[in-house]
Design an enzyme around this catalytic site. Structure first.
Site, PDB file in Angstrom:
ATOM      1  CE1 TYR A  24      -2.023  86.903  26.507  1.00 42.29           C
ATOM      2  CE2 TYR A  24      -0.965  84.919  26.204  1.00 42.29           C
ATOM      3  CZ  TYR A  24      -1.321  85.872  26.880  1.00 42.29           C
ATOM      4  OH  TYR A  24      -1.075  85.815  28.250  1.00 42.29           O
ATOM      5  CG  ASP A  31       4.622  81.402  30.130  1.00 43.02           C
ATOM      6  OD1 ASP A  31       4.466  82.229  29.670  1.00 43.02           O
ATOM      7  OD2 ASP A  31       3.782  80.837  31.116  1.00 43.02           O
TER       8      ASP A  31
HETATM    9  C1  G6P Z   1       0.746  83.402  30.062  1.00 43.07           C
HETATM   10  C2  G6P Z   1       1.591  84.422  29.466  1.00 43.07           C
HETATM   11  C3  G6P Z   1       2.517  85.247  30.176  1.00 43.07           C
HETATM   12  C4  G6P Z   1       1.441  86.026  31.335  1.00 43.07           C
HETATM   13  C5  G6P Z   1       0.939  84.865  31.920  1.00 43.07           C
HETATM   14  C6  G6P Z   1      -0.590  85.544  32.831  1.00 43.07           C
HETATM   15  O1  G6P Z   1       1.666  82.460  30.744  1.00 43.07           O
HETATM   16  O2  G6P Z   1       2.538  83.804  28.361  1.00 43.07           O
HETATM   17  O3  G6P Z   1       2.870  86.352  29.604  1.00 43.07           O
HETATM   18  O4  G6P Z   1       2.210  86.626  32.450  1.00 43.07           O
HETATM   19  O5  G6P Z   1       0.285  84.001  30.947  1.00 43.07           O
HETATM   20  O6  G6P Z   1      -0.829  84.501  33.735  1.00 43.07           O
HETATM   21  P1  G6P Z   1      -1.738  85.042  35.078  1.00 43.07           P
HETATM   22  O7  G6P Z   1      -1.937  83.543  35.767  1.00 43.07           O
HETATM   23  O8  G6P Z   1      -0.854  86.120  36.079  1.00 43.07           O
HETATM   24  O9  G6P Z   1      -2.871  85.697  34.049  1.00 43.07           O
HETATM   25 MN    MN Z   2       3.998  85.574  27.626  1.00 42.54          MN
END
Ligand code: G6P
Ligand code: MN
Length: 438
Positions: A262, A168
């Site tokens: 990232y 996403d």
């Molecule tokens: C983004 C990345 C995902 C990940 C998420 C973590 O959306 O694309 O791969 O899982 O961030 O989010 P969080 O709120 O769990 O740190």
């Molecule tokens: Mn991701």
């Protein structure tokens, strides 16, 4: 009308995704929705609350939540998968253990991502096999992490399975870009190349072909991807604020393209390490935030026997999952970024690498769109990283200590083979019962 199973039904993302599905029923009609998880407690807490909500909002949809794979995977058209093997307790370790060795901790990048990858492969294969056993024609739309390693494992271990890997992050960033230039995401078309959580935008055009890259670049070079709306609505946690802000520094390294946020973990690992609090990481933020909030909302719904006014929120940005399901179900030929086998899409990159590129998605799945040749700098970075991902999958298959040591040594985030070995020995200990024996 489709039958859909959400694997990882006990995830605190699930209520928002269910609400999103209800919001999209006109575009993607559902006759049956099943939540599946192997954690009975989490599944029944969220499942019983969502059941009440479904009765109120969509009484015609058959709704089931279960920990029984046969019940979950029989006669489905799509499995939407967002599993987290080891849950947040293990995410916390993935983030904290590397800090003891002077390396940052993150759930998908560096040693944390490698540890999580070794755990996730088993869980992914399990649900793919359930799906193929009970619904041989179904598709799995997978956004389980670490997506890069999971996708490589699928390529090698389940090459003919109908699994589509999607993240996403590009969708989320496109939304911010569209806000920056005052457009709607659906009016924009992007070009992008890279690996999952490791890539660059090369073009952001509207349907008339006007290029917005310069305008967005100008903004990103000052503010990163942080928009006012973004600050006001979602991801206001400090770690996310920083991630989007840092985009301006990543951008400066190669000002031709726009970076995936990232990349900060690979270009500024020392910065990330210095900023981390060894006692309180992203996993803690999520456990104290989203996890507590959603579970207490669920308990309240069950107690009050109504979901009205109880606060589950639509995860609108997750509607990319519906776009993907629609693309396959209705052959829409939508253009989307997916994680696919390269096969020439990036001309100067190995065919058998899992890359993230725009694809046209139709009834037979994705057709990657050629992105041409990429510059040496990005190519070399990607080759290093994709080799780490391949070594992890080889280590998993061959039970190879050596290959996992190589993977850690090769990771740009780890300073030496010595540190890699010390890390590995600690990670093996921490992941007992989750990893294959090395
Ligand atoms: C983004 C990345 C995902 C990940 C998420 C973590 O959306 O694309 O791969 O899982 O961030 O989010 P969080 O709120 O769990 O740190
Ligand atoms: Mn991701």
């Amino acid at each position: 009308q489709f039958s859909v199973c959400i694997a990882g039904g006990g995830s605190t993302f699930t209520p928002g995704i269910v609400m999103m599905l209800l919001d999209n029923l006109e575009r993607f009609p559902i006759k049956k929705l099943t939540l599946y998880d192997n954690d009975e407690e989490r599944q029944s807490t969220l499942g019983s609350a969502i059941k009440i909500m479904m009765k109120e909002q969509a009484p015609d949809i058959e709704f089931v939540y279960t920990i029984n794979p046969e019940e979950a995977f029989t006669d489905i058209d799509f499995c939407m998968a967002h599993i987290r093997v080891g849950k947040y307790e293990m995410r916390e370790l993935d983030e904290k253990l590397p800090l003891k060795h002077g390396v940052f901790g993150q759930e998908t990048c560096g040693p944390g991502g490698i540890a999580y990858g070794m755990r996730s492969i088993t869980g992914m294969l399990e649900i793919i096999d359930y799906m193929e056993k009970y619904s041989p024609n179904a598709w799995m739309l997978n956004y389980s992490n670490p997506a890069a390693i999971v996708a490589e494992a699928c390529r090698v271990l389940r090459p003919t399975s109908k699994v589509l890997n999607i993240c996403d992050m590009p969708v989320g960033t496109l939304r911010r870009m569209s806000q920056i230039i005052g457009k709607e995401p659906k009016d924009l078309e992007v070009s992008y190349f890279g690996l999952n959580h490791f890539g660059w935008w090369t073009s952001v055009k509207d349907k008339e072909g006007h290029e917005y890259l310069d305008e967005i670049r100008e903004y990103v070079s000052k503010n990163g991807y942080l928009t006012q709306i973004e600050v006001d609505t979602q991801h206001t946690d400090p770690s996310w604020q920083d991630t989007h802000k840092k985009a301006k520094d990543i951008y400066a390294i190669d000002p031709r393209f726009l970076p995936n946020t990232y990349l900060k973990y690979y270009f500024f690992p020392d910065y990330v390490y210095d900023k981390m609090d060894p006692n309180y990481t992203r996993a803690n933020e999520v456990m104290d935030g989203r996890e507590k909030k959603v579970f207490s909302q669920a308990l309240k719904i069950v107690e009050q026997k109504t979901a009205k006014g109880c606060g589950f929120e639509i995860d609108a940005h997750a509607s990319f999952i519906v776009d993907l399901a629609r693309a396959i179900a209705f052959n829409t030929h939508e253009r989307m970024l997916l994680i696919v086998e390269n096969n020439g899409a990036i001309a100067n990159f190995p065919d058998d690498a899992m890359v993230e590129v725009p694809c046209i998605v139709g009834v037979d799945g994705p057709e990657p769109i050629a992105q041409g040749k990429i510059p040496n700098f990005e190519q070399a970075l990607m080759f290093q990283q994709v080799t780490v991902e391949k070594l992890v999958v080889e280590a998993y298959i061959e039970n190879s200590y050596q290959k996992l040591w190589q993977a850690l040594t090769l990771s740009k985030t780890v300073p030496s083979a010595k540190v890699a070995k010390e890390l590995l020995d600690d990670m093996i200990e921490a992941n007992k019962g989750y990893w294959p024996e090395l």
